[in-house]
Design an enzyme around this catalytic site. Sequence first.
Site, short mmCIF file in Angstrom:
data_model
loop_
_atom_site.label_atom_id
_atom_site.label_comp_id
_atom_site.label_asym_id
_atom_site.label_seq_id
_atom_site.Cartn_x
_atom_site.Cartn_y
_atom_site.Cartn_z
N GLY A 138 0.86 -1.19 0.00
CA GLY A 138 0.00 0.00 0.00
C GLY A 138 0.90 1.24 0.00
N ARG B 13 10.21 -1.42 -4.87
CA ARG B 13 8.97 -1.37 -5.66
C ARG B 13 8.96 -0.04 -6.42
NH1 ARG B 13 3.53 -3.28 -3.19
NH2 ARG B 13 3.22 -3.79 -5.38
N LYS C 37 -3.79 -0.12 -8.68
CA LYS C 37 -3.74 -1.57 -8.86
C LYS C 37 -4.37 -2.01 -10.19
CE LYS C 37 -2.20 -3.98 -6.70
NZ LYS C 37 -0.80 -4.33 -7.02
N ASP D 280 -1.55 4.90 -6.34
CA ASP D 280 -0.11 4.78 -6.06
C ASP D 280 0.70 5.94 -6.62
OD1 ASP D 280 -1.33 1.91 -6.21
OD2 ASP D 280 0.45 1.79 -4.95
N GLN E 226 -5.97 -8.60 -2.68
CA GLN E 226 -5.96 -7.63 -1.56
C GLN E 226 -7.37 -7.23 -1.14
OE1 GLN E 226 -3.97 -7.45 -4.26
NE2 GLN E 226 -2.07 -6.33 -3.85
#
Length: 359
Positions: free
Chosen positions: A54, A90, A254, A243, A202
């Site tokens: 997250g 990431r 996502k 994000d 998720q």
Amino acid sequence: MKIEGVHYRSIELNSDGWSVRIFDQRKLPWELVHVHLTEARQAARAISEMWTRGAPLLAAVGAYGLCLALRDDASDENLEHAYDILLATRPTAINLRWALDEVASAAKQFQGDARVKAAYKRAGEICDEDVEINRNIGLNGLPLLRKMSKDKGGATLNILTHCNAGWLATVDYGTITAPIYMAHDAGIDIHVWVDETRPRNQGALLTAYELQQHGVPHSVISDNAGGHLMQNGKVDLCLLGTDRVTRNGDVCNKIGTYLKALAAHDNNVPFYIALPYPTIDYSMESGDLIPIENRDGREVTHMVGRCEKGKLQEFQITLSSASNPAFDVTPARLITGYITERGIIEKVCDNQEFMKMAK
Ligand code: MRU
């Protein structure tokens, strides 16, 4: 956030004042297990292997990861080395880079022990700021939900969400869940359609768990069901996290978010994004430039679940190999509005307009 009535944050400094604890999110909702992070390499592993996840929470874990590195060795070389290792974990969520930059610039003003102290201070502030940001996203989103509920004469307001942008993705409250929890607590009749969010699920594993803990009525749906529900008037609002948002208002989130935005657009369903300011990439012009993380195909070819005897097991679900892009970009033109900690930015017509309001 409360789990079985006990208040937690998703990341907490231990009483020793230097190590931090996070939940091992790979085990949720089956087991609630804390992991204690004591060195930077472990923090990097926790991020890349999805023990934690997250965008806002990646920022907090990255920030403390840098603190742990400096505690071992506060030299300039080690600061840069740890920064690079943590940043490489990431690539898509901008919050991680933002937090590493914040801690690094606070630390660089000092040397030795004072450097370590400054880094921990900034990491702690980043966590507290995240909580406050989400609380304000909640306060700013609440009137929207209240109005939509009133327009329906108080009938159940059906909200669709994707992935997990709840308290498990942040330090506390969550971005999309802050207004949902506040509305539910205020007695507004809410029901949430929770996209399962393959491949890592998720939604089914984390968002559903959170909503259940808070007592918010919800139903998990397969990722393919949203369009059908929208066509049949069963979704009043889509509310999703992000994000990274670029200067023109494009939204990276996502994988699967774009398809939901297309379906919402086709069916006149409002599509809102909960947007904290560390998620805005002020240096990037548009969404096509965002690096999209490609994760291991095994996340697609295999699934983890609980077998009848209660044990967690991994199952192979195809004989083929897989491709696994983890995020997609939804163009600004498909977004109805951005719920930020400063207020709601309604539909943007051009980049200037978005940047003016996002500043
Ligand atoms: O791969 P993940 O689980 O880290 O992806 C998370 C998401 O896409 C969330 O929706 C996003 O980070 C927003 S969190 C407030």
